[in-house]
Design a protein around this motif. Structure first.
Motif, mmCIF file in Angstrom:
data_model
loop_
_atom_site.group_PDB
_atom_site.id
_atom_site.type_symbol
_atom_site.label_atom_id
_atom_site.label_comp_id
_atom_site.label_asym_id
_atom_site.label_seq_id
_atom_site.Cartn_x
_atom_site.Cartn_y
_atom_site.Cartn_z
ATOM 1 N N CYS A 313 -3.943 8.023 3.505
ATOM 2 C CA CYS A 313 -4.414 6.742 2.979
ATOM 3 C C CYS A 313 -4.047 5.573 3.897
ATOM 4 O O CYS A 313 -4.307 4.417 3.551
ATOM 5 C CB CYS A 313 -3.825 6.501 1.591
ATOM 6 N N ARG A 320 -5.805 -3.354 4.982
ATOM 7 C CA ARG A 320 -6.715 -2.401 4.332
ATOM 8 C C ARG A 320 -6.121 -1.005 4.209
ATOM 9 O O ARG A 320 -6.716 -0.149 3.571
ATOM 10 C CB ARG A 320 -8.026 -2.359 5.117
ATOM 11 N N LYS A 322 -3.811 1.800 2.646
ATOM 12 C CA LYS A 322 -3.423 2.007 1.244
ATOM 13 C C LYS A 322 -2.407 3.143 1.115
ATOM 14 O O LYS A 322 -2.631 4.122 0.399
ATOM 15 C CB LYS A 322 -4.660 2.323 0.392
ATOM 16 N N LEU A 325 -1.287 4.025 -2.456
ATOM 17 C CA LEU A 325 -2.250 4.735 -3.294
ATOM 18 C C LEU A 325 -2.140 6.242 -3.112
ATOM 19 O O LEU A 325 -2.414 7.010 -4.042
ATOM 20 C CB LEU A 325 -3.670 4.264 -2.994
ATOM 21 N N LEU A 374 -10.752 6.006 -3.832
ATOM 22 C CA LEU A 374 -10.393 5.208 -2.662
ATOM 23 C C LEU A 374 -11.549 5.119 -1.686
ATOM 24 O O LEU A 374 -11.789 4.062 -1.071
ATOM 25 C CB LEU A 374 -9.168 5.825 -1.983
ATOM 26 N N THR A 454 -3.323 -2.996 -5.660
ATOM 27 C CA THR A 454 -3.475 -2.964 -4.196
ATOM 28 C C THR A 454 -4.684 -3.785 -3.746
ATOM 29 O O THR A 454 -4.698 -4.295 -2.625
ATOM 30 C CB THR A 454 -3.626 -1.517 -3.718
ATOM 31 N N GLU A 458 -4.725 -6.699 -0.979
ATOM 32 C CA GLU A 458 -5.671 -6.740 0.130
ATOM 33 C C GLU A 458 -6.410 -8.072 0.174
ATOM 34 O O GLU A 458 -6.571 -8.677 1.246
ATOM 35 C CB GLU A 458 -6.665 -5.586 0.008
ATOM 36 N N SER A 464 0.218 -4.032 3.343
ATOM 37 C CA SER A 464 0.017 -2.986 2.340
ATOM 38 C C SER A 464 1.311 -2.296 1.939
ATOM 39 O O SER A 464 1.374 -1.690 0.875
ATOM 40 C CB SER A 464 -0.967 -1.938 2.874
#
Length: 914
Positions: A313, A320, A322, A325, A374, A454, A458, A464
């Motif tokens: 991720c 950007r 992640k 996540l 995602l 998240t 962003e 992040s």
């Protein structure tokens, strides 16, 4: 009914009605598809409006329910788990127990005739293949026997020995294996220098005149003429214990544990011999041992999956990217599994080692759903509000995820129903259903709210990981190189509108698929090799499919390097000349004095070695019948008075049941004998065919009889019950695919999906057979999961391709891989990394689990990234756009179809073609 109207070139009213139905069906599908998409969009907007609630509720529920799992109970009965719940063998066992209780079988303890009960066994052999019947080894074995009989179990106020818990003879002495009496007589003969003492195999005679079967006590036997034993490489001793009440059973269980310790201690003091102890509790302990030896490997698997999920991720763009996540996606799966475990525990369920497969079922389904969300997030516009982006993600990904979740629930739900006759499979499917259901809810709530948080990070251009505001590029120029590397980001004002959709291309997997793999796999020169490779795949799969064998060894479910494995290996090596003892029970009063009846009984048992009274008894009756022709009453009187007093038949009373009638006549209402079959070590499968044939014969014979052995309880599992969950799941999957054809925009999606699932399952079954995996409870559960795993990964690809219009097939194959390939690749990498530590677990159960799941993942990946992208480029549906002719005279159009019935009621349906 009269039809009239300008039909154009439709070919008449029949074609027009068919076109009308097709149009209505398509419109219905589109309405349903759009309605569901709108519903999920509103749900996503609602979740984005209340992220704190949807993030905290799943955590609280999991903690409350999962806390009960700290006091989980372990299922201790292997038979309850792995034997069919409803089987003929269990009915036969109840009948046998009612006719011949264990206390009537004091001298017939041949290899657990009716019920395993409590016992301790030991196989003694030599490292140098020495003769275990020589003087040194005979004395050693008798010394071990003496040590075993002196074992004490300490309880408050009393010490129990073998004499207190053994099965007693008529003279109140412990009954031991006849091989012990044989060894004692052999020792006495040597002490008195008698050379006429001989041991025959597989039936020998004791000095009291009894015939005893030693086929399961002497192993690796070499014989002279007339079956006289020359040497034996192994000897097996068995000690049977009473378990008539809870206290007695507790003492017997403790005695078994001390028995193993005693044998192992005796082994250490006698290094030249090898001993293999085994008890009635060994299978249960070694089955549950898999859970204990798997703990550190599962922790390693968890660490690897967390690491790779975070990396999958992540990307160079710190805004950007992640990474959280990836971790939260795995946490979502964990919370769902914990909730399911808590519910199972609260409802009285018990834990068993087959549950080790549930986390991997959840890992494959749950992580793919999170990665797909995602991937949908990356397709949304960055200038949209977070709520709108979340709504778009739900509308784009949740319909497909809902359908695949429904497939999981249906297939595993059928497996959890009463149709499943194996309790282990039913409990596994039930637990999987609950976990998948809560995973679906938690993906919608917990992971959806995590996506919202998240998203705000962003949109605010925060880092992040550290959630710190990322400075502008001009500010970063003044910072060190490592600082600029950590805070690399692309701002919207620095990105042209034409480049806005490519902001996520810095992700390694996106870049790899779009720039290299999609062009390579659709290359004209690559396609022939892929097709050739697929033909090779089908050929090897077919070769394995034709060799599928049903698992028939319970040692396949236990940990390796355990007593069960060592004992089973030794038993198959030294004691495989003869089958387990089969009880032959006649449960009606028959004319034993009738010659034709005698011949029928002997014919049914033809091909077996009869190791009890029956053959001698029938021969005895046959002689008397020929010489004197005595009537029935004389036979029964003689049987009770003179025949039973003969030393050779001293224990005949254990094998018959007398019944006294009103006129004082005595009748034999039931009888039994014991059989063994001559077998070969490499062809033990023939034994099970022989046993099944004998059981079928009992249903059609003139004499009412049954045959039984405790292994029959497990054999029924392979005859009927193992394939039932897989068969029912396949039928339910096909039904759901047919039903869902009305929910998807094109039914061709389900056609392709069905063919893909069939290809994957066929390959997995074939290759797992070539990898020496048998069709047992564990592999069948994996195959059920394989159906869903294939649909999980292939359905989005096929849906995107089939629904694509205007461009060529190759273009839509590339587009499908670009849109969904990243999520498939991410979940596949995490899944494989999680499976790898499972291969190192020292357990046959996890070995089967790893091989089946690894093959499912590998074959599905092969179809997603090779077979489907190539085959779809030259098979339907066609993507060529038909050019419209500008000449109005050549344009086909249906203006109106009028239907008029006899009551002059007019219904007009109008279809306008573009």
């Amino acid at each position: 009914m009269v039809l009239r109207g300008p039909w154009g070139s439709c070919g008449g009213p029949g074609a027009a009605l068919a076109l009308l139905r097709a149009f209505r069906t398509r419109m219905l599908r589109q309405v349903l598809h759009r309605g569901l998409g709108t519903s999920f969009s509103r749900l996503g907007h609602f979740v984005a409006s209340h992220p704190v609630f949807f993030a905290s509720a799943p955590v609280l529920i999991s903690i409350l329910l999962g806390a009960s799992f700290s006091r989980y109970q372990v299922e201790e009965s292997v038979e309850h788990l792995l034997a069919p719940t409803h089987s003929l063998a269990k009915i036969e066992r109840n009948l046998v127990d009612s006719l011949f209780p264990v206390n009537r079988s004091k001298h017939r303890l041949y290899s657990d005739l009716q019920t395993p009960g409590r016992y301790g066994r030991v196989i003694i052999t030599s490292f140098r293949k020495a003769n275990m019947l020589d003087q040194h080894h005979t004395d050693l074995i008798l010394k071990l026997h003496s040590a075993v009989t002196r074992i004490q179990v300490q309880r408050p106020g009393f010490n129990y020995t073998f004499a207190h818990i053994c099965i007693l003879n008529n003279d109140k002495t412990c009954i031991v294996d006849d091989i012990v009496h044989v060894l004692e007589e052999l020792k006495a003969a040597r002490s008195s220098n008698r050379t006429n003492f001989a041991i025959t195999y597989p039936i020998t005679h004791l000095k009291d005149g009894r015939e005893v079967y030693n086929g399961h006590q002497l192993g690796g036997v070499t014989v002279h003429s007339k079956d006289r034993v020359k040497s034996a490489e192994a000897i097996q001793l068995t000690y049977y214990l009473q378990a008539i009440n809870s206290l007695n059973d507790m003492v017997a269980e403790k005695w078994e544990s001390i028995f193993c310790d005693t044998v192992e201690l005796f082994q250490k003091s006698n290094r030249k011999v090898k001993m293999y102890p085994f008890t009635s509790s060994s299978l249960k302990e070694d089955f549950q041992k898999t859970s204990r030896v798997s703990e550190r490997y599962l922790i390693t698997s968890l660490v690897l999956v967390v690491t790779l999920a975070i990396l999958c991720c992540s990307m160079q763009d710190c805004v950007r990217s992640k990474p959280w996540l990836g971790l939260l996606g795995l946490l979502t799966v964990t919370l769902a599994t914990l909730t399911a475990a808590g519910i199972i525990n609260l409802t009285g369920g018990k834990y068993n080692s087959t549950f080790l497969g549930i986390p991997f079922v959840m890992l494959g389904h749950g992580l793919y759903g999170t990665f797909e969300m995602l991937s949908s997030w990356r397709k949304t516009r960055e200038d949209q509000h977070v709520k709108e982006r979340t709504a778009a993600v739900f509308a784009d990904s949740m319909l497909s995820f809902s359908l695949t979740t429904a497939m999981y629930l249906v297939t595993f739900g059928i497996g959890a129903s009463p149709f499943t006759n194996i309790e282990a499979a039913r409990i596994f499917c039930c637990n999987s259903c609950i976990a998948i259901f809560f995973n679906y809810l938690y993906v919608l709530s917990f992971y959806g709210s995590s996506l919202v948080f998240t998203g705000y990070i962003e949109n605010n251009y925060q880092h992040s990981i550290f959630c710190r505001k990322v400075p502008k590029p001009e500010v970063l120029q003044e910072k060190p190189a490592w600082y600029r590397f950590l805070l690399t980001a692309k701002f919207s004002e620095d990105t042209a509108d034409s480049e806005e959709t490519n902001t996520y291309e810095s992700h390694l997997l996106v870049w790899f698929l779009k720039r290299y793999y999609c062009d390579w796999i659709t290359n004209t020169y690559v396609k022939p090799f892929v097709v050739l490779f697929y033909l090779v795949y089908i050929s090897f799969a077919l070769m394995g499919y034709l060799q599928v064998s049903e698992g028939s060894d319970l040692s396949n479910i236990v940990a390796t390097a355990t007593r069960t494995i060592e004992y089973t290996t030794a038993q198959q090596k030294y004691f495989s000349n003869y089958s387990p003892v089969i009880g032959f029970y006649i449960y009606e009063s028959i004319e034993y004095w009738n010659t034709s009846v005698q011949e029928d009984v002997l014919e049914y048992t033809k091909g077996f070695v009869r190791i009890s009274w029956f053959e001698s008894y029938l021969n005895y009756l046959r002689k008397l019948n020929i010489s004197t022709g005595l009537p029935k009453k004389n036979f029964t009187d003689m049987l009770r008075n003179s025949f039973l007093k003969t030393p050779q038949f001293a224990h005949f009373s254990e094998d018959i049941i007398f019944s006294k009638k009103y006129n004082n006549e005595v009748d034999v209402v039931a009888s039994r004998m014991f059989l063994v079959a001559k077998t070969m070590e490499t062809k033990r499968e023939e034994l099970y065919d022989l046993l099944e044939t004998l059981r079928k014969l009992s249903l059609t014979s003139k004499v009412k009889f049954i045959v039984f052995n405790p292994s029959f309880v497990y054999m029924d599992r392979y005859a009927s019950s193992v394939g039932a969950p897989l068969q029912n799941s396949c039928i339910s999957a096909l039904f759901l695919l047919f039903f869902s054809a009305f929910l998807v925009a094109d039914s061709l999606i389900n056609v392709w999906l069905t063919l893909t699932v069939a290809s994957v399952e066929f390959g997995v079954i074939g290759f797992m057979t070539l990898w020496k995996v048998e069709l047992d409870c564990i592999s069948v559960l994996c195959l059920i999961y394989g159906i869903n795993y294939t649909i999980d990964n292939c359905a989005p690809l096929l849906s995107t391709f089939v629904l694509g219009k205007e461009f060529t097939r190759t273009k839509w194959v590339k587009n499908a891989l670009e849109v969904h390939g990243v999520a498939i690749l991410q979940s596949y990498l995490c899944y494989i990394v999680g499976l790898i530590p499972l291969a190192a677990v020292p357990s046959n159960l996890t070995r089967t689990l790893f091989r089946c799941l690894f093959l499912i993942a590998l074959v599905t990946f092969f179809h997603c990234f090779a077979i489907l992208p190539v085959i779809l480029t030259f098979l339907p549906p066609s993507k060529k756009k038909r050019k419209e002719k500008k000449n109005p005279e050549n344009r086909e159009e249906i203006e109106c179809v009028e239907m008029v019935d006899m009551d002059s009621t007019r219904v007009v349906d109008q279809i306008t073609t573009v």
